[in-house]
Design a protein around this motif. Structure first.
Motif, short mmCIF file in Angstrom:
data_model
loop_
_atom_site.label_atom_id
_atom_site.label_comp_id
_atom_site.label_asym_id
_atom_site.label_seq_id
_atom_site.Cartn_x
_atom_site.Cartn_y
_atom_site.Cartn_z
N ARG B 228 44.90 59.88 52.35
CA ARG B 228 45.88 59.44 53.35
C ARG B 228 46.45 58.06 53.03
O ARG B 228 47.54 57.71 53.46
CB ARG B 228 45.22 59.41 54.74
N TRP B 230 47.54 56.95 50.25
CA TRP B 230 48.76 57.04 49.43
C TRP B 230 49.94 57.47 50.30
O TRP B 230 51.09 57.04 50.09
CB TRP B 230 48.55 58.02 48.28
N ILE B 231 49.68 58.35 51.25
CA ILE B 231 50.74 58.75 52.18
C ILE B 231 51.20 57.53 52.97
O ILE B 231 52.41 57.30 53.14
CB ILE B 231 50.24 59.84 53.15
N SER B 234 53.48 55.44 50.99
CA SER B 234 54.83 55.98 50.92
C SER B 234 55.58 55.76 52.22
O SER B 234 56.77 55.49 52.22
CB SER B 234 54.78 57.49 50.63
N LEU B 235 54.85 55.85 53.33
CA LEU B 235 55.50 55.69 54.63
C LEU B 235 56.04 54.28 54.80
O LEU B 235 57.05 54.08 55.46
CB LEU B 235 54.52 56.02 55.76
N ILE B 237 57.41 52.43 52.58
CA ILE B 237 58.73 52.36 51.94
C ILE B 237 59.71 53.25 52.68
O ILE B 237 60.87 52.90 52.88
CB ILE B 237 58.62 52.80 50.47
N PHE B 238 59.24 54.41 53.11
CA PHE B 238 60.08 55.33 53.87
C PHE B 238 60.63 54.62 55.10
O PHE B 238 61.79 54.76 55.45
CB PHE B 238 59.25 56.55 54.28
N TRP B 241 59.74 49.10 55.69
CA TRP B 241 58.95 47.97 56.14
C TRP B 241 59.18 47.63 57.61
O TRP B 241 58.92 46.51 58.04
CB TRP B 241 59.22 46.72 55.27
N PHE B 253 55.79 63.25 58.97
CA PHE B 253 54.77 63.76 58.06
C PHE B 253 53.70 64.54 58.83
O PHE B 253 53.32 65.65 58.46
CB PHE B 253 54.14 62.61 57.28
N TYR B 280 55.33 66.94 51.76
CA TYR B 280 55.78 66.02 50.73
C TYR B 280 57.25 66.23 50.41
O TYR B 280 58.02 65.28 50.30
CB TYR B 280 54.94 66.22 49.46
N ILE B 284 60.48 63.58 51.05
CA ILE B 284 61.40 63.14 50.00
C ILE B 284 62.84 63.45 50.40
O ILE B 284 63.73 62.61 50.25
CB ILE B 284 61.08 63.82 48.66
N LEU B 287 64.04 61.13 52.92
CA LEU B 287 64.27 59.84 52.28
C LEU B 287 65.61 59.81 51.58
O LEU B 287 66.38 58.87 51.70
CB LEU B 287 63.15 59.60 51.26
N ALA B 294 66.72 50.98 50.22
CA ALA B 294 65.54 50.33 50.81
C ALA B 294 65.16 49.16 49.93
O ALA B 294 64.69 49.32 48.82
CB ALA B 294 64.38 51.32 50.88
#
Lengths: 346, 308, 373
Positions: B228, B230-231, B234-235, B237-238, B241, B253, B280, B284, B287, B294
């Motif tokens: 989790r 790593w998710i 990613s979030l 950046i998604f 910030w 997600f 996943y 993407i 995104l 971003a």
């Protein structure tokens, strides 16, 4: 023209110093942790050394691990020179593996001299293609490649699982059929698992070294990484550089997949890479983002992992300690760098 | 059916949201912490230990946060004081804390199995229905029928947003990540700000881990974090910030995850691995569709050295 | 004179080459000392003891597969006096090296406890004929017999693989008999052969009962995707409960634990355990547990190795003679199971044992059960 002896001794000393100081640091910190947790640090550390280097078999095991770490390390390295951060090595490795197995099982068995280069090419292309996705998203749409490459890791891993359980399963076990023997990489230390994939890895590192030292492409990649704005002004097609660098990297990770399939497993299964690419990233960074340095740091990490894993058997130390020590040692190797620099010896 | 699905979405989003918010603060200050997984694991096991030995769930949560915070101190020391490479430190932290330290602590205190009874099983945070509000048809059941940690998310997000955008601390954090030199010149201590941000990230990771172990499961399981971290990364950046946008990402997600489970239950003949890929892929796509560029903090990942 | 001190948050160091030299010497001494110490540790005299090792894919306190084998090793140690060892978290990538390591250390019986390691075990068997390797499902599909490879199945029974679907068949009857909502659920980690056989056997048993009693019955099914993700197991069970299920059968390690917690949180939902004796986790929620007596497998195999008869177990079919061991332990069944239901299940057990009923061993997953009389 001869090098002054003093000069060369100093270089040697300073290069060796980092790992030595790191080991000292790690030994100290790790020993305290291990003592607190009730094990004997001397036995633990000694068994790491003997477990990774203590016999021909153990050395061969270390070499087996070096290959994927080196290749995935180079994968990260080449893109990071352009300031493109590809954390998708794991997925690209699996893509290479899938492509290789499908090809090896579909084509009629060719003689090794043809088969292996073909499979290498396929694996490279598969990895490069998978890396193309985060690459193009970054180049055209400015989507951050860290997030896309990480998320894309999961897809090939899940696809592998589907293939070995369902579409390509042979028999009762969750794995594909075995690749023909002419597709297998030769073992260069007989009686062990050490396979020629290591040579592929070292060759790749040399090729990258030449690219970055001698070619225009290498120059352009580094220039883009230094200052993309200035590079564009100088006429470099920065977007293309992003793509090329990440794709080459993906291809190298794909080669890691080739190594694991043709050298180690000889079939597709789930779990052929237990996170090698993350050690690869660490190895690249530790190798100061230099292809040749990465060879050494990959070796170091491989020895570390192999030795630590064998602590269970050699010293009766549970594997969780192995991970604890690995983490401490990695940090200390980093710390050793800084320390040595502070000591004015680099 | 849909109600349960939405409730599950919120449940799954909570730990992601917690870890990602902390990481957002950290990255805004210029430090990237890849060790989220490891910190969550240590948080999870500490929470169980705290709750087990004190008999109080809140003490468990507190211990989880403290443990995460301590790892945050370590991380800050390595990255901000020693200027070690942040990426490797994060990876090392994952190995050290996630698969190493958390398990070592757990086994040291609770033995190595053999009998099931050895493992501590705690009755976790129960679901609480908020009176009146939970009676609102549909919305009430979705939103107001969770355990208390989920309810806390709302005030937390509000606080996080306010602090980040309306207070001096938030301003400092953001400026330190973008332009540490200038910040220093204006009297903001880069070192202190980064320490605070990294420790905060650690605390939030600890909280996220504590949620996983205390809110549903009631014990620690090796490997329970299941990537989790790593998710969450990613979030960050998604969500560019921004805690509020991160929440949206977490819900997305979590939602797709909850969705793929229900699709399976309905017996649709897609191999389930492809359903597992959905979260996943959808993230993407979202995104790609939704992103204006971003822009990360300018000095993210670059150690700050005074003399430079 | 400080070696290092903090100055404004930075580390500075008194730097001299002497320190460097000192450091190098120190490290060399320590490293050499450690290795010497380790190498000269009093080596246990080569005992005549048989040595048994297990390669575990997971961790020994996962309340499931790995823990069961860890326990079995302890049982073997106590009852047979053998020397045991285990390695945890053995990955598919590492397994080859680990098998070789144990073989080189002179282990007599080495267990391969994950599918992905099978190749590695067979390869090691070629190079180390002195050691016996236990490989899952070996010989079932006509692998060539080897002197030092033995096959075992998960849950042995009268014929290879029969144990799994039979045990689940009984669980299915139990589930159908207990459910009040007419909806039951089964989930596993991934569609690996044993998991599929589990699920299919369960559905067949449930359907049998439903047909006999003219009751409408639905059985939901799902794959979680991981063996250890407790939270995912929890969520899966929640989605089952949401769809009306009041009895869950789960096959996995961490994920079944999650399911049990979810059932507990909901109340009124029962669980049949599928990963070894799980009743102690929560005797109220877990009404019965399929236990595949792994210690018995361990003891049989170890004794065979000690007696030199291991080669007879060259394929899993040898287990035919051993007899079934897939049954529910009636001492461990909850009181809510009525005596009628018990009798029904005991009858089924008898039929399975004497061959009156044959539950097919299915390897491809079929659609979820939806039966209306």
């Amino acid at each position: 023209m001869t090098l002054s002896p003093l000069f060369s001794v100093k270089i040697l000393l300073s290069k060796l110093l980092v790992p030595i100081v790191s080991v000292l640091l790690a030994f100290g910190i790790g020993a305290i942790c291990i003592l607190i947790c009730g094990a004997n640090p001397l036995v633990a550390y000694a068994s790491i050394i003997t477990g990774s280097l203590g016999s021909v078999t153990r050395i061969s095991e270390t070499l087996v691990k070096t290959t994927p770490i080196l290749l995935t390390g180079l994968c990260f390295l080449v893109a990071s020179k352009a300031k493109v951060f590809n954390i998708g090595g794991e997925g690209q490795l699996y893509m290479g593996a899938i492509a290789v197995v499908v090809t090896a099982l579909t084509l009629p068995p060719l003689p090794s001299i043809l088969f292996i280069p073909i499979l290498m090419l396929i694996g490279f292309l598969a990895g490069a293609t998978w890396a193309f996705i985060p690459g193009i998203l970054k180049a055209k749409l400015r989507v951050n490649e860290i997030i896309t490459s990480v998320l894309l890791n999961y897809i090939p891993i899940l696809l592998t699982e589907y293939l070995v359980l369902d579409a390509m399963r042979e028999g009762i076990l969750p794995q594909t059929a075995m690749i023909p023997s002419s597709a297998k990489l030769p073992i260069f230390i007989s009686g062990t698992r050490a396979h020629a994939g290591l040579l592929i890895g070292i060759a790749s590192a040399l090729v990258l070294y030449i690219i970055f030292e001698k070619t225009v492409l290498g120059y352009e990649i580094e220039a883009t990484g230094e200052n993309a704005g200035a590079a564009t002004a100088a006429g470099i097609k920065v977007n293309n550089i992003f793509l090329i660098s990440i794709c080459i990297g993906g291809g190298l990770a794909g080669l890691a997949g080739v190594g694991e399939i043709c050298g180690v497993q000889w079939r597709l299964k789930s779990g052929i890479s237990p996170g090698y690419s993350f050690y690869g990233v660490a190895a690249a960074l530790l190798g100061k983002n230099h292809p040749l340095g990465t060879i050494l740091s990959s070796l170091l990490f491989a020895a570390l992992i192999t030795g630590a894993e064998s602590m269970q058997r050699g010293a009766g130390v549970p594997i969780s300690f192995a991970y604890l020590i690995q983490g401490i040692l990695i940090i200390c190797v980093l710390g050793g760098e800084i320390l040595t620099r502070k000591m004015g010896l680099r | 059916m849909i109600i349960e699905f939405l409730r599950a979405t919120i449940r799954m989003a909570t730990p992601l949201m917690l870890a990602a918010s902390g990481e957002a603060y950290d990255e805004l200050a210029g430090v990237i912490n890849l060790g989220i997984d490891g910190m969550m694991a240590v948080g999870a096991v500490s929470a169980v230990i705290g709750a087990y030995f004190t008999g109080n769930l809140w003490m468990g949560l507190l211990l989880g946060m403290v443990a995460g915070g301590l790892l945050g101190v370590l991380m800050a020391f390595l990255t901000t004081t020693l200027h070690l490479d942040q990426v490797i430190c994060g990876i090392a932290m994952n190995i050290l804390a996630g698969t190493g330290l958390s398990v070592v602590i757990y086994r040291r205190l609770f033995g190595t199995g053999g009998i099931v009874i050895d493992s501590p099983v705690i009755v976790g945070f129960a679901d609480i229905s908020i009176p009146l509000l939970s009676d609102i048809p549909i919305i009430g059941q979705i939103l107001f029928n969770h355990n208390i940690l989920v309810y806390l998310m709302l005030p937390i997000i509000i606080i996080l947003m306010i602090v980040l955008y309306k207070t001096t601390i938030g301003l400092n954090i953001r400026s330190v990540g973008d332009n540490p030199l200038a910040s220093e010149g204006l009297g903001v201590s880069v070192v202190r700000t980064r320490y605070l941000a990294t420790i905060f990230a650690g605390i939030m990771c600890g909280w996220a881990g504590a949620y996983l172990s205390l809110a549903e499961i009631g014990t620690f399981f090796e490997g329970m974090i299941a990537g989790r971290g790593w998710i969450a990364l990613s979030l960050v950046i998604f969500g560019q910030w921004n805690p509020l946008k991160i929440l949206v990402g977490a819900l997305l997600f979590g939602g797709v995850n909850a969705l793929q489970m229900r699709i399976q239950v309905m017996g649709i003949a897609i191999p389930y691995q492809f359903l597992l890929m959905l979260p996943y892929i959808l993230t993407i796509i979202t995104l790609v569709i939704g992103t204006r560029r971003a822009r990360p903090p300018a000095k993210l990942g670059i150690p700050y050295k005074k003399e430079e | 004179m400080f070696l290092l001190f903090l100055d404004n948050g930075e580390i500075k160091m008194a730097s001299t080459k002497t320190w460097a030299l000192l450091a190098i010497v120190l490290v060399v001494i320590i490293v050499v000392g450690a290795v010497v110490y380790y190498v000269t540790l009093p080596v246990e005299p080569e005992t005549e003891k048989t040595k048994v090792a297990c390669l575990l894919p997971g961790s020994i306190n996962d309340h499931g597969w790995n823990q069961a084998w860890f326990t079995a090793l302890q049982v073997a140690e106590t009852e047979l006096g053998v020397e045991t060892a285990y390695s945890e978290a053995v990955t598919v990538a590492d397994a080859g090296g680990v098998f070789i390591d144990y073989a080189q250390r002179g282990f007599d019986l080495i267990w391969c406890l994950d599918f992905g390691m099978s190749d590695a075990a067979i390869a090691a068997a070629e190079d180390y004929p002195e050691s016996t390797f236990a490989v899952p499902w070996y010989g079932v599909h006509g692998e060539p017999p080897k002197e030092n490879i033995v096959g075992y199945v998960q849950g042995e029974g009268p014929t290879p693989g029969k144990g799994i679907q039979d045990a689940s068949y009984l669980a299915g009857i139990l589930a159908a008999g207990l459910t009040e909502s007419g909806i039951i659920g089964v989930y596993g980690a991934m569609p690996a052969i044993p998991v599929v056989a589990f699920m299919e056997g369960f559905k067949i048993g449930a359907k049998t009962y439903a047909e006999e009693n003219s009751m409408a019955l639905k059985c939901l099914q799902q794959f979680v995707g991981a063996w250890e993700d407790v939270s995912a197991g929890y969520e899966t069970t929640v989605s089952f409960i949401d769809a009306g299920a009041d009895l869950i059968y789960c096959i996995g390690d961490g994920i079944s634990f999650g399911g049990i917690m979810a059932a507990k949180a909901e109340g009124g939902v029962y669980v049949i355990g599928g990963a070894g004796d799980q009743r102690p986790i929560d005797p109220e929620i877990i009404v019965a547990s399929i236990d595949y007596d792994i210690p018995k497998e361990m003891l049989i195999m170890t004794e065979a190795v000690m007696n030199g008869t291991a080669a007879e177990w060259g394929s899993t079919s040898k287990w035919v003679e051993v007899g079934g061991n897939f049954l529910i332990d009636w001492d461990e069944v909850s009181d809510i199971v009525s005596s009628d239901l018990r009798t029904r299940i005991e009858d089924a057990q008898e039929d399975l044992l004497d061959g009156t009923i044959e539950v097919p061993f299915i390897t491809e997953i079929t659609p979820p059960l939806d039966y209306t009389p």
